[in-house]
Each structure stands twice: as structure tokens, then as C-alpha cells.
Scaffold this active site. Structure first.
Site, PDB file in Angstrom:
ATOM      1  N   GLY A  38       0.841  -1.192   0.000  1.00  0.00           N
ATOM      2  CA  GLY A  38       0.000   0.000   0.000  1.00  0.00           C
ATOM      3  C   GLY A  38       0.870   1.233   0.000  1.00  0.00           C
ATOM      4  O   GLY A  38       1.989   1.226  -0.518  1.00  0.00           O
ATOM      5  N   CYS A  39       0.387   2.279   0.593  1.00  0.00           N
ATOM      6  CA  CYS A  39       1.114   3.544   0.649  1.00  0.00           C
ATOM      7  C   CYS A  39       2.447   3.364   1.373  1.00  0.00           C
ATOM      8  O   CYS A  39       2.496   2.800   2.462  1.00  0.00           O
ATOM      9  CB  CYS A  39       0.266   4.586   1.379  1.00  0.00           C
TER      10      CYS A  39
END
Length: 176
Positions: A11-12
Site C-alpha cells: 500500500g502507501c
């Protein structure tokens, strides 16, 4: 002591970086982009999905203090490895789950830990396993983002709870 490195996508990159910066035995974390096709991608290109890159962190660690297995166990605990190209509200191939190794020994450990996580998640793990390729360091303003901007909206709502989950779950690994 020779530091070892593994590159992780979950993810981020701000979330992963914020957690691994507090892991005892981790020597350094760098946010970047990996396993895409473009040379020298920018954040804007990666966010548009134009480059095929994932947002990643390169984790440098002292294997005498923390094993790759432990680094990967933390990885599987702090993100959802069962959602393809997505973590929460972050959607797109740049937010995929991936383990990108730097040598054959790391590949073997990654495959073993992946298989255990897959069994624990009922065969639903979509984390890709590949050698790291075409890595590019993210822009300076992405480095240590959570440490520098803890009150920013995304950091307060998304990153901080992941850091807190890590702190509670892996107390013995917490370096505050």
C-alpha cells in the site's frame, strides 16, 4: 556486520516506512518505486498508474538483531495481503502487495513466509514475489513522511493506527 536489504510493497509507502522506522534491528528505511517499466518514475506518474511501479520501502536491517523472517512477519501483520491492488481507500496497481528480494537466500525465506501467510489467510494472499527490479528512490518529501507530518490528515487517519497496531502487536520489537 553487513546490513541486508529487502524491498516491500504494502500500500502507501508512508505506512510501511512509519512502522519499520520503529522496528528494533532496522537500520534504515527508504521510500521508493519498484518493479515497473519506466525509468526514473515520478510520484505523479506512479499515482496515475503509468509506470507499473509499486510504492515500496527498502528496509535495511541487521540480521544479527532481526531476521528476515521477522521483518516479513511484521509486513504480513501491518497490511492486508489479500486485496489485489488495494489497501483501504488506496486503489491501483501502485498499492499492490509485494516482496522484492535482492538475493536467492531472501527469495527462499520470502516464499516460506508467504506460504505460511497464505495458509493463515485461507489461500487468499495475493502478495507478489519477485526479485527487485527498476527501483527508483521517491522524492525527498516522501522520506520520513509520517515523522515529519504526523498531524496531516492521511497520516492521522491511516498511518498512525498502523503504527499503533505494530506497537501493540510487536512490543518486543518496538523502538520508540
Amino acid at each position: 556486520m553487513k546490513p541486508e536489504t529487502i524491498t516491500l510493497a504494502g500500500g502507501c509507502f508512508w505506512c510501511l516506512e512509519a512502522v519499520y522506522e520503529h522496528v528494533d534491528g532496522v537500520l534504515g528505511v527508504e521510500s521508493g518505486y519498484s518493479n515497473g517499466h519506466a525509468e526514473r518514475p515520478s510520484y505523479e506518474q506512479v499515482c496515475r498508474g503509468d509506470t507499473g511501479h509499486a510504492e515500496v520501502v527498502r528496509v535495511r536491517f541487521d540480521a544479527a538483531r532481526i531476521t528476515l523472517r521477522e521483518v516479513l512477519e511484521i509486513f504480513f501483520a501491518i497490511h492486508d495481503p489479500t486485496t489485489r491492488d488495494r489497501q483501504g481507500h488506496d486503489i491501483g496497481p501502485q498499492y499492490r502487495s509485494g516482496i522484492y528480494w535482492h538475493d536467492a537466500a531472501h527469495e527462499a525465506v520470502a516464499r516460506e513466509v508467504w506460504a505460511e501467510a497464505n495458509a493463515a489467510h485461507g489461500g487468499r494472499v495475493v502478495t507478489e514475489l519477485e526479485p527487485e527490479r527498476n527501483y527508483w528512490r521517491a522524492e525527498d518529501y516522501h522520506q520520513h513522511y509520517f515523522a515529519n507530518h504526523p498531524q496531516q490528515g492521511y497520516c492521522a487517519a491511516v498511518v498512525a493506527p498502523k503504527v499503533e497496531k505494530f506497537r501493540r502487536t510487536f512490543r518486543s520489537r518496538w523502538r520508540g
